[in-house]
Design an enzyme around this catalytic site. Structure first.
Site, mmCIF file in Angstrom:
data_model
loop_
_atom_site.group_PDB
_atom_site.id
_atom_site.type_symbol
_atom_site.label_atom_id
_atom_site.label_comp_id
_atom_site.label_asym_id
_atom_site.label_seq_id
_atom_site.Cartn_x
_atom_site.Cartn_y
_atom_site.Cartn_z
ATOM 1 N N ARG A 76 0.812 -1.208 0.000
ATOM 2 C CA ARG A 76 0.000 0.000 0.000
ATOM 3 C C ARG A 76 0.851 1.266 0.000
ATOM 4 N NH1 ARG A 76 -2.622 2.133 4.423
ATOM 5 N NH2 ARG A 76 -2.438 0.161 5.546
ATOM 6 N N TYR A 130 -16.514 14.139 -17.539
ATOM 7 C CA TYR A 130 -16.987 12.765 -17.387
ATOM 8 C C TYR A 130 -18.086 12.762 -16.330
ATOM 9 C CZ TYR A 130 -16.942 7.942 -15.672
ATOM 10 O OH TYR A 130 -17.305 6.692 -15.249
ATOM 11 N N ASP A 195 -8.053 17.002 -17.242
ATOM 12 C CA ASP A 195 -8.283 15.599 -17.569
ATOM 13 C C ASP A 195 -7.862 15.404 -19.028
ATOM 14 O OD1 ASP A 195 -9.325 13.096 -18.294
ATOM 15 O OD2 ASP A 195 -10.973 13.262 -16.869
ATOM 16 N N LYS A 220 -8.355 3.694 -20.126
ATOM 17 C CA LYS A 220 -8.718 3.966 -21.507
ATOM 18 C C LYS A 220 -7.528 3.759 -22.448
ATOM 19 C CE LYS A 220 -12.692 5.149 -19.677
ATOM 20 N NZ LYS A 220 -12.457 5.341 -18.252
#
Length: 423
Positions: A76, A130, A195, A220
């Site tokens: 982590r 988005y 973005d 993507k």
């Protein structure tokens, strides 16, 4: 803006071309290690025989989020495979650092948490974004307050408690573009987050235009094959340290296998984006001359994303495709089509959707690597179904090759040309 050619830095020294960086960034040490492919480290934890030294390292990380050259401690906190991907993505975006997360939304959430922790709770944002990004801001889930503006209104909307300005260009799903340099200037000292999911660093690098933060849904184009979830923020090292602390505390880490696949995806990113963009530009030309299509949206920067509004039933179009997959997401090697008002932007209030240009007849097409004639044949048949013609042509009887229209009507007024995809 990056190019595919050899270039030189400000000192006149030769630097590696973007396509070369895409292949080699994050892998420069492999030959010295006696490796060809990047290794995949799936460990969740690592031996720590010297616990006093480990305690000091953890204290240092908790204080400033800085990474050292010591061995890993816990998955982590960091992972060597994920770190390779972060190094490569930062190189391609032209930033000091990058911090990867489990998804694009996890990455955006971390940015907001960093800014909220610093005090400012106000966000200025430009629609469309988005749909889930819009929802996260509007719902106030993290305690933020948002002011929605047109790009020209950013400077006037900034307040003393504004902690972030957020834009997406080209925007999801209308492909609207903003002048990033002008927006960055309007932000003043307030950090600008861009973005860059649709454009990728192949087509633009927002940090070169003044953005402090560059966000990607790595799911993507960076992954590129529809088989990995991930998000990443490219930024300066100071902000990266704050993001690492949030990631460690909240647990939104990128899985090592995802990091491995994303690093692999970067190596073919320029080739995939250029090829899909050339096909997209040709489809735009044909769609713009089709009477069944009322409007086509395609950015001046180029790219592989296309949006278009139909005269008939958009749901019949998504139901009528056979080669193209009717599904959300984008940037895969195969083409995808979806109806934003029903899926990706459903969580945005209807009035807000429409005001941002996301109409009920708008379809979003992510162009893949299939042959352009096969894609056009599929679209042609689906558009015929959507038009509700009295005597529709059956798929079996439909010709495999449909001549391209002689004229083009795009939103920009002139048909795009494929060579833009290489910019």
């Amino acid at each position: 803006m990056p190019t595919m050619d050899t270039h030189w830095d400000m000192s006149g020294a030769r630097t590696r071309a973007f396509a070369t960086e895409a292949v080699h960034a994050g892998r420069d040490d492999l030959a010295a290690l006696g490796l060809h492919a990047a290794p995949l480290d799936l460990s969740t934890t690592y031996p720590s025989a010297d616990t006093r030294a480990e305690a000091a390292r953890i204290d240092a990380f908790a204080a400033d989020g800085a990474l050292d050259d010591g061995p890993p401690v816990y998955g982590r906190l960091g992972n060597p495979t994920v770190a390779r991907f972060e190094t490569a993505l930062a190189r391609l975006e032209g930033t000091d650092s990058a911090v990867a997360f489990a998804s694009g939304m996890a990455a955006l959430t971390a940015v907001l948490l960093v800014r909220l922790a610093a005090g400012p709770r106000h966000v200025v944002a430009v629609r469309p974004l988005y749909g889930c990004s819009d929802h996260l801001l509007t719902a106030g889930t993290l305690g933020s307050e948002v002011t929605w503006v047109d790009p020209a209104g950013i400077a006037d909307a900034i307040r003393p408690d504004t902690g972030l300005v957020l834009v997406e260009s080209p925007a999801n799903p209308t492909l609207a573009e903003v002048d990033l340099a002008a927006v960055a200037h309007a932000c003043g000292s307030v950090p600008l987050l861009v973005d860059n999911t649709f454009a990728t660093p192949v087509l633009q690098r927002p940090a070169e235009r003044g953005a402090r933060l560059v966000l990607h849904s790595a799911t993507k184009y960076i992954g590129g094959h529809g088989d990995v979830l991930g998000g990443v923020v490219a930024c300066d090292e100071a902000f990266a340290r704050e993001l690492r602390k949030v990631r460690f505390a909240t647990g939104g880490v990128l899985h090592p296998l995802a990091g491995y696949l994303l690093l692999r995806g970067l190596s073919t990113l320029p080739v995939r984006v250029r090829a899909a963009s050339a096909t997209a530009a040709e489809l735009v030309r044909r769609l713009a001359g089709d009477p069944r299509v009322t409007r086509v949206h395609y950015p001046r920067i180029g790219g592989a994303m296309v949006a278009f509004e139909v005269a008939g039933d958009p749901h019949a179009v998504t139901a009528g495709v056979e080669l193209i997959t009717p599904a959300v997401s984008l940037g895969s090697v195969d083409s995808l089509i979806q109806h934003p008002a029903s899926i990706s932007h459903r969580v945005v209030a209807a009035d807000d959707r429409r005001a941002a240009g996301v109409g009920d007849r708008l379809l979003r097409l992510s162009v893949g690597l299939e042959d352009v004639e096969d894609l056009w044949a599929d679209l042609d048949g689906a558009l015929g179904a959507g038009a509700g013609a009295a005597h529709p042509v059956s798929r079996a009887a439909r010709p495999a090759r449909t001549p391209a229209p002689a004229r083009a009507r795009t939103e920009a007024g002139t048909p795009p040309v494929p060579h833009r995809a290489g910019r």
